[in-house]
Design a protein around this motif. Structure first.
Motif, PDB file in Angstrom:
ATOM      1  N   GLY A   1       0.884  -1.113   0.005  1.00 32.33           N
ATOM      2  CA  GLY A   1      -0.025  -0.060   0.070  1.00 32.33           C
ATOM      3  C   GLY A   1       0.681   1.186  -0.180  1.00 32.33           C
ATOM      4  N   PRO A   2       0.092   2.452   0.341  1.00 35.07           N
ATOM      5  CA  PRO A   2       0.873   3.695   0.168  1.00 35.07           C
ATOM      6  C   PRO A   2       1.859   4.115   1.554  1.00 35.07           C
ATOM      7  N   CYS A   3       2.159   3.158   2.312  1.00 34.41           N
ATOM      8  CA  CYS A   3       2.663   3.566   3.603  1.00 34.41           C
ATOM      9  C   CYS A   3       4.149   4.179   3.309  1.00 34.41           C
ATOM     10  N   GLU A   4       4.438   5.109   4.234  1.00 29.43           N
ATOM     11  CA  GLU A   4       5.805   5.769   3.899  1.00 29.43           C
ATOM     12  C   GLU A   4       6.869   5.255   5.240  1.00 29.43           C
ATOM     13  N   ALA A   5       6.055   4.900   6.431  1.00 34.44           N
ATOM     14  CA  ALA A   5       6.944   4.495   7.498  1.00 34.44           C
ATOM     15  C   ALA A   5       6.023   3.458   8.456  1.00 34.44           C
ATOM     16  N   ILE A   6       6.565   2.455   8.763  1.00 36.65           N
ATOM     17  CA  ILE A   6       6.078   1.456   9.752  1.00 36.65           C
ATOM     18  C   ILE A   6       6.960   1.537  10.866  1.00 36.65           C
ATOM     19  N   VAL A   7       6.125   1.400  12.076  1.00 40.33           N
ATOM     20  CA  VAL A   7       7.005   1.239  13.444  1.00 40.33           C
ATOM     21  C   VAL A   7       6.249  -0.086  13.920  1.00 40.33           C
ATOM     22  N   ILE A   8       7.680  -1.021  14.301  1.00 42.60           N
ATOM     23  CA  ILE A   8       7.147  -2.224  14.616  1.00 42.60           C
ATOM     24  C   ILE A   8       7.394  -2.308  16.283  1.00 42.60           C
ATOM     25  N   ASP A   9       6.495  -2.582  16.996  1.00 38.53           N
ATOM     26  CA  ASP A   9       6.597  -2.707  18.306  1.00 38.53           C
ATOM     27  C   ASP A   9       6.926  -4.100  18.874  1.00 38.53           C
ATOM     28  N   VAL A  10       8.326  -4.288  19.237  1.00 41.54           N
ATOM     29  CA  VAL A  10       8.562  -5.817  19.521  1.00 41.54           C
ATOM     30  C   VAL A  10       8.708  -5.673  21.136  1.00 41.54           C
ATOM     31  N   SER A  11       8.168  -4.926  21.840  1.00 39.46           N
ATOM     32  CA  SER A  11       8.363  -4.857  23.535  1.00 39.46           C
ATOM     33  C   SER A  11       7.763  -6.022  24.276  1.00 39.46           C
ATOM     34  N   ASP A  12       6.661  -6.916  23.367  1.00 42.14           N
ATOM     35  CA  ASP A  12       5.924  -7.521  24.021  1.00 42.14           C
ATOM     36  C   ASP A  12       6.149  -9.181  23.547  1.00 42.14           C
ATOM     37  N   ILE A  13       7.161  -9.356  23.030  1.00 41.83           N
ATOM     38  CA  ILE A  13       7.500 -10.594  22.454  1.00 41.83           C
ATOM     39  C   ILE A  13       8.439 -11.489  23.447  1.00 41.83           C
ATOM     40  N   GLY A  14       8.352 -12.879  23.401  1.00 42.46           N
ATOM     41  CA  GLY A  14       9.274 -13.577  24.316  1.00 42.46           C
ATOM     42  C   GLY A  14      10.421 -14.014  23.637  1.00 42.46           C
ATOM     43  N   ASP A  15      11.560 -13.379  23.532  1.00 45.60           N
ATOM     44  CA  ASP A  15      12.465 -13.547  23.024  1.00 45.60           C
ATOM     45  C   ASP A  15      13.795 -13.413  24.078  1.00 45.60           C
ATOM     46  N   LEU A  16      14.140 -14.225  24.846  1.00 42.08           N
ATOM     47  CA  LEU A  16      14.995 -14.113  25.665  1.00 42.08           C
ATOM     48  C   LEU A  16      16.420 -13.781  25.218  1.00 42.08           C
ATOM     49  N   HIS A  17      16.618 -14.614  24.238  1.00 42.36           N
ATOM     50  CA  HIS A  17      18.190 -14.378  23.657  1.00 42.36           C
ATOM     51  C   HIS A  17      18.265 -13.629  22.442  1.00 42.36           C
ATOM     52  N   GLY A  18      17.246 -12.987  21.939  1.00 45.19           N
ATOM     53  CA  GLY A  18      17.349 -11.978  20.793  1.00 45.19           C
ATOM     54  C   GLY A  18      17.342 -12.794  19.359  1.00 45.19           C
ATOM     55  N   VAL A  19      17.133 -14.074  19.273  1.00 45.10           N
ATOM     56  CA  VAL A  19      17.033 -14.837  18.129  1.00 45.10           C
ATOM     57  C   VAL A  19      16.439 -14.082  16.888  1.00 45.10           C
ATOM     58  N   SER A  20      15.092 -13.324  17.170  1.00 48.21           N
ATOM     59  CA  SER A  20      14.415 -12.935  16.153  1.00 48.21           C
ATOM     60  C   SER A  20      15.183 -11.782  15.475  1.00 48.21           C
TER      61      SER A  20
END
Length: 267
Positions: A58-77
């Motif tokens: 679509g026409p988006c110019e910017a996307i903000v992704i909130d990853v504060s609430d994911i369970g990723d203890l070791h940062g593998v994502s």
């Protein structure tokens, strides 16, 4: 680039484990917010990638992704977020992607110290919104808020004609006006709320968007030509949109939705 065809419908769902990817857009879908919830897994990563590609269509110019609430203890994502930023940057119309991450976590550390081009990381969504809003262009954009009455359809159409005439896009004007008429008619007849119409010229594309106060997407059914569109009167209108637009879709907004369409900006 896209593994699926229009319409690009961004949907939201939560599974039994509380895993979800939620997306909301502003009135023109220029800025999109995505929040990711639940324990990190390849399945959740695939949901993120699917939602991201539908937004990038679509026409988006910017996307903000909130990853504060994911369970990723070791940062593998981390590889998923690096790939998301890279895909957005390398598209036909580059899109800025920023991340919001809980501080003092391994994911936060890896995001800020990963190899390659630096990622834009904020500690709160408020900080991210302020920074992103300052970087979004307001040029080549017309917008109007209209009441849910028949005369508003003509006003929406006139806005498109005025924009195309001002930008010298005679080759696009008629189809763009037709698309906006159908999108505005749906907002009047089926949403029955105030709606915001937006026309944006961005590079070689003209973007049209209608944001109304009804969060329900059209019920989908199979048409005779194989296009999956809503049944009844609305279905006929969206078949015209499907035929005239290069791509089109819908995305959730606060207390409503945005239906958008994109086409080449032809002089």
């Amino acid at each position: 680039m896209q593994p699926f065809a229009a319409p690009f419908l961004v949907t939201v769902g939560t599974d039994r484990n509380g895993v979800s990817v939620r997306v909301t857009a502003d009135a023109s879908t220029t800025v999109v917010e995505m929040s990711v919830h639940g324990r990190w897994s390849q399945q959740l990563g695939n949901q993120v990638a699917d939602s991201l590609r539908r937004c990038l269509a679509g026409p988006c110019e910017a996307i903000v992704i909130d990853v504060s609430d994911i369970g990723d203890l070791h940062g593998v994502s981390l590889p998923y977020w690096s790939a998301a930023v890279r895909e957005a940057r390398l598209g036909p119309a580059p899109v800025q992607v920023a991340l919001c991450c809980r501080p003092a976590t391994m994911l936060d550390y890896r995001l800020r110290h990963q190899d390659g081009p630096p990622l834009t990381v904020f500690r709160t969504m408020t900080q991210a919104r302020i920074a992103i809003a300052g970087g979004v262009s307001r040029a080549d954009r017309l917008q109007a808020r209209l009441a849910p009455r028949a005369a508003s359809v003509r006003a929406a159409r006139d806005l498109v004609i005025r924009a195309c005439d001002g930008w010298r896009l005679a080759g696009t004007r008629d189809d763009a006006a037709l698309i906006m008429s159908e999108l505005a008619t749906n907002a009047v007849d089926h949403a029955g709320t105030e709606f915001v119409v937006t026309v944006i010229r961005r590079g070689s594309r003209l973007h049209l968007a209608v944001r109304d106060g009804d969060s329900r997407y059209p019920l989908m059914g199979a048409a005779d030509d194989g296009i999956r569109v809503p049944l009844g009167e609305r279905g006929r209108g969206l078949r015209l949109v499907h035929a005239a637009a290069e791509v089109w879709g819908a995305i959730p907004a606060d207390n409503g939705k945005v239906v958008w369409a994109t086409m080449p900006a032809q002089a």
